[in-house]
Design a protein around this motif. Structure first.
Motif, PDB file in Angstrom:
ATOM      1  N   GLU A  94     -37.317 -17.885  24.222  1.00  0.00           N
ATOM      2  CA  GLU A  94     -37.052 -19.271  24.609  1.00  0.00           C
ATOM      3  C   GLU A  94     -38.103 -19.805  25.565  1.00  0.00           C
ATOM      4  N   HIS A 119     -31.835 -26.271  16.174  1.00  0.00           N
ATOM      5  CA  HIS A 119     -32.250 -24.878  16.034  1.00  0.00           C
ATOM      6  C   HIS A 119     -33.227 -24.730  14.868  1.00  0.00           C
ATOM      7  N   GLU A 155     -38.129 -26.583  19.264  1.00  0.00           N
ATOM      8  CA  GLU A 155     -37.757 -25.935  18.006  1.00  0.00           C
ATOM      9  C   GLU A 155     -38.985 -25.675  17.140  1.00  0.00           C
ATOM     10  N   HIS A 194     -40.494 -22.440  17.995  1.00  0.00           N
ATOM     11  CA  HIS A 194     -39.931 -21.276  17.299  1.00  0.00           C
ATOM     12  C   HIS A 194     -40.544 -21.117  15.908  1.00  0.00           C
ATOM     13  N   ASP A 196     -34.086 -22.330  11.752  1.00  0.00           N
ATOM     14  CA  ASP A 196     -33.539 -21.307  10.856  1.00  0.00           C
ATOM     15  C   ASP A 196     -34.717 -20.592  10.203  1.00  0.00           C
TER      16      ASP A 196
END
Length: 241
Positions: free
Chosen positions: A179, A81, A110, A113, A83
């Motif tokens: 996503e 993930h 990831e 993101h 953060d």
């Protein structure tokens, strides 16, 4: 005529709408089985460049001018993930040191993101804003609904619980574009940076597509649960009418 079981606080656990919950559970189980199967398959396919998940992540972040995000290892499988609060990209044991196509694809996702965060991608910003609301709703929605049932069908408590549960479902829905967009960015970044060959990128799309199904299934399960709550309690007053 209202039959007697409408007054039972346990009716919600065996009424016909329970099939909605079963359908949601089946969807979630199928999606989970699918992602585990696909990840396992492509975890056995080594990337031709031999680059590990961590190395791929570093290259991608550098290519996007992102120098303030740390890459760390995290225990577990598929616990990867990003953060955004601490600007840390955490890669699981099965991804960090692995040079498989699956590992590189997950690492790139990831990174997607992280790129969203850097560029203030609106759905990501909205999802981040919804996190405390969704956590609050997840924690209190069911206790309030159950308390409302036990307190002689207190409609106010039940409806507050349903509204809080709706916030959880909204969070799940907002998560979907976040996503899907991260996966799209991942595929493009892997190809543009020469981390994977074109045929390997196609394999990554299969891995990330399977992973996306888990979010779709989760959102579907949430919607079905919300629909069930509205069928059971929507518009009902204390007298059951």
């Amino acid at each position: 005529m209202i039959t007697a079981y409408y007054y039972s606080p346990f009716y919600m656990f065996w009424d016909p709408t329970y099939w909605l919950i079963i359908a949601g559970a089946v969807l979630s189980l199928l999606a989970s089985a699918r992602v585990n199967s696909v990840f396992r398959k492509y975890s056995g396919v080594r990337s031709r460049t031999g680059m590990t998940g961590a190395e791929a992540a570093r290259r991608i972040l550098m290519s996007q001018g992102i120098t303030d995000v740390r890459i760390e290892r995290v225990n577990g499988k598929l616990t990867d993930h990003y953060d955004s609060k601490n600007k840390v990209l955490r890669l699981s044991d099965s991804v960090y040191d692995s040079a498989s196509v699956a590992a590189v694809g997950v690492a790139a996702h990831e990174c997607g993101h992280a790129v969203q965060h850097q560029r203030a991608y609106v759905p990501l910003t909205l999802r981040s804003a919804l996190v405390p609301v969704a956590n609050f709703g997840s924690m209190l929605s069911w206790p309030l609904i159950i308390a409302g049932i036990l307190l002689s069908w207190n409609q106010t408590l039940i409806m507050i619980g349903i509204i809080l549960f709706s916030a959880v479902v909204l969070f799940q829905l907002v998560t979907l574009p976040v996503e899907f967009n991260a996966s799209g960015r991942a595929a493009a970044l892997l190809a543009d940076n020469g981390i994977l060959y074109q045929e390997e990128v196609k394999d990554v799309k299969r891995v990330l597509g399977a992973a996306a199904l888990t979010y779709v299934a989760g959102a579907a399960a949430g919607i079905l649960q919300l629909l069930r709550l509205l069928i059971l309690f929507g518009g009902r007053n204390r007298d059951g009418r």
